[in-house]
Design an enzyme around this catalytic site. Structure first.
Site, mmCIF file in Angstrom:
data_model
loop_
_atom_site.group_PDB
_atom_site.id
_atom_site.type_symbol
_atom_site.label_atom_id
_atom_site.label_comp_id
_atom_site.label_asym_id
_atom_site.label_seq_id
_atom_site.Cartn_x
_atom_site.Cartn_y
_atom_site.Cartn_z
ATOM 1 N N SER A 248 0.826 -1.197 0.000
ATOM 2 C CA SER A 248 0.000 0.000 0.000
ATOM 3 C C SER A 248 0.858 1.244 0.000
ATOM 4 C CB SER A 248 -0.908 0.019 1.221
ATOM 5 O OG SER A 248 -0.162 0.417 2.346
ATOM 6 N N LYS A 249 0.222 2.314 -0.417
ATOM 7 C CA LYS A 249 0.902 3.598 -0.447
ATOM 8 C C LYS A 249 1.312 3.976 0.970
ATOM 9 C CE LYS A 249 0.081 8.305 -1.989
ATOM 10 N NZ LYS A 249 -0.907 9.227 -2.527
ATOM 11 N N ARG A 250 0.410 3.681 1.913
ATOM 12 C CA ARG A 250 0.668 4.037 3.302
ATOM 13 C C ARG A 250 1.927 3.369 3.841
ATOM 14 N NH1 ARG A 250 -3.522 2.260 6.814
ATOM 15 N NH2 ARG A 250 -4.676 2.091 4.883
#
Ligand code: GLU
Length: 478
Positions: A248-250
């Site tokens: 994920s980007k996170r």
């Protein structure tokens, strides 16, 4: 005809899990002589990120995933942009109201908050307060412009559907909320627009992440309410960073663009992600896009999540680099070499030829060729090599013998140097490695180098070679 679509929301970032979904949609369309459509799902304006559509567009282009239709932009097809579509999603919602499959809801935010607070459930569903409003009450509210949303009326019973990967899935409708179809700003919710557009665009196969499995029953109830044909569903498991976390980007995980920036080739990335969750019928690993189109079969999709393995991708990228035509490779690496090599007497073409078979990504090049500029400080233990049967002492002796041979050489070419070194070894009853390894180490100052001793000597030129050998003798003598 098979029609698939990629329907990303413009979040400004395309991680390779999304790209893999797009790839599978593309492959299913292409392998069935069908059509692949690109639709940007941007009706949720709160999540909208400026420039995000360009990221999606550019990624697909670079990846070689071309879509078939869309609004004409100067002779080219643009993607369908949901927020720009003239569809009156609200009319579709009103049609459902007439059919008794949806209803107006005038509940205020305060009432909904209170309802949730008073409920024991953590994610309390809407309590259907407005379902029991009389026609007069509804008309009165509409006349007085009381803000409203339109909700889907979920019927009682169970909903079952078949997914090509996950099999039959059944849910109890009592677990599904009367979801909002039209928001108070008259825009459709993402879920509603998704179904309407899939129908209007004639999508036959919906391929998407398995996180949508649980939403699918409510989509199917909408299809049924309209009397529309339900598409074939192919949900694919997530791509994981490790056993427990999704990419994920996170988590700061690689997006397609990051990988390109790190020196991976688009073709290698595509090949690698195709195999993340799909297995061909044989054990073949290297596929061009055309070969993927030929070989792809939904039956090969797995329902277990796959882990993104950068080491495997790097290996595959190296295989692609080896297969590149030399001129194309040289054109790609020339700017990198030009920047990394600080002297102008080095034949960059020859150097490029050596590195071509030894790199995993283009980003490794600068470090790999830095030795041509100068020899960095290194430990004498580099001369000790078990297989080559070398010690520091043997190396020092060899280098002392190599120096005059190289000094006296007029033709400083690879064959002459190599033959002289081998003769030198023979005359002194040494193994070839006992001469070649010390020279290779002296010239590179590194445990590995992109080519062997004689090639290094030619590359560096006679003068620099002699200087490096002299320096090594001094270093080993102290
Ligand atoms: N817009 C959704 C997303 O970005 C796509 C859902 C779908 O493919 O139906 O995840």
């Amino acid at each position: 005809m098979v029609r698939t679509r990629f329907a990303p929301s413009p979040t400004g970032y395309m991680h390779i899990g999304n790209l893999r979904t797009a790839l599978y949609e593309y492959l299913i369309a292409r392998s069935n002589n069908g059509k692949f459509i690109l639709r940007i799902e941007d009706t949720d304006r709160e999540r909208y990120v400026d420039g995000a559509v360009d990221v999606i567009y550019k990624t697909l282009k670079t990846a070689g995933i071309s879509h078939d239709e869309g609004p004409d932009v100067g002779g080219d097809f643009g993607p369908y942009i949901q927020s720009e579509r003239k569809n009156n999603y609200i009319d579709y919602a009103k049609e459902l109201i007439e059919k008794g499959e949806a209803y107006y809801c005038f509940c205020t935010k305060e009432r909904l908050d209170e309802m949730r607070e008073n409920s024991d459930e953590t994610a309390a569903k809407y309590d259907r307060h407005c379902l029991s409003l009389s026609k007069e009450e509804i008309d009165e509210n509409l006349k007085n412009n009381v803000p409203f949303v339109i909700r889907q009326k979920i019927k009682e019973g169970k909903t079952s559907f078949n997914d090509e990967v996950y099999g039959t899935i059944t849910v109890d409708n009592s677990d599904i909320e009367d979801q909002i179809l039209i928001k108070s700003d008259f825009l459709p919710t993402y879920n509603f627009a998704n179904v309407i557009d899939d129908h209007l665009m004639g999508i036959t196969h919906v391929i998407r992440g398995s996180e949508y499995l649980s939403s699918t029953p409510k989509y199917n109830l909408l299809y049924e309410a309209f009397g529309w044909e339900i598409p074939t569903y192919i949900h694919v498991p997530p791509v994981m960073k490790n056993a427990t976390e999704k990419l994920s980007k996170r988590n700061g995980d690689a997006s397609f663009q990051d990988l390109i920036d790190k020196g991976y080739l688009p073709e290698a990335i595509i090949n690698y992600i195709a195999l993340l969750g799909w297995s061909p019928s044989d054990n073949k690993e290297i596929f061009t896009m055309d070969e993927l189109i030929q070989a792809f079969d939904v039956k090969g999709l797995s329902k277990s999540p796959s882990i993104f393995d950068i080491t495997k991708l790097t290996w595959m990228n190296g295989e692609y680099i080896k297969k590149l035509n030399f001129d194309k490779f040289f054109e790609m690496v020339y700017p990198i070499l030009k920047n990394a090599v600080k002297r102008d007497d080095i034949d960059l073409k020859i150097l490029a030829g050596y590195i071509k078979t030894r790199i995993g990504t283009l980003n490794e090049i600068s470090d790999m060729v830095d030795f041509v500029n100068d020899v960095k400080d290194y430990d004498n233990s580099l001369y000790v090599h078990k297989k080559m049967k070398t010690t520091e002492e043997i190396s020092l002796n060899s280098l002392k013998k190599i120096l005059p041979v190289l000094e006296s050489m007029n033709n400083f070419d690879n064959d002459t140097i190599y033959d002289s070194l081998v003769s030198l070894a023979r005359e002194n009853e040494l193994k070839n490695g006992q001469v070649l390894w010390p020279l290779r180490t002296a010239l590179s100052g590194q445990p590995t180098s992109p080519c062997g001793a004689s090639e290094l000597a030619v590359l560096l030129g006679k003068e620099d070679t002699l200087n490096r050998v002299r320096a090594a003798i001094n270093k080993l003598s102290v």
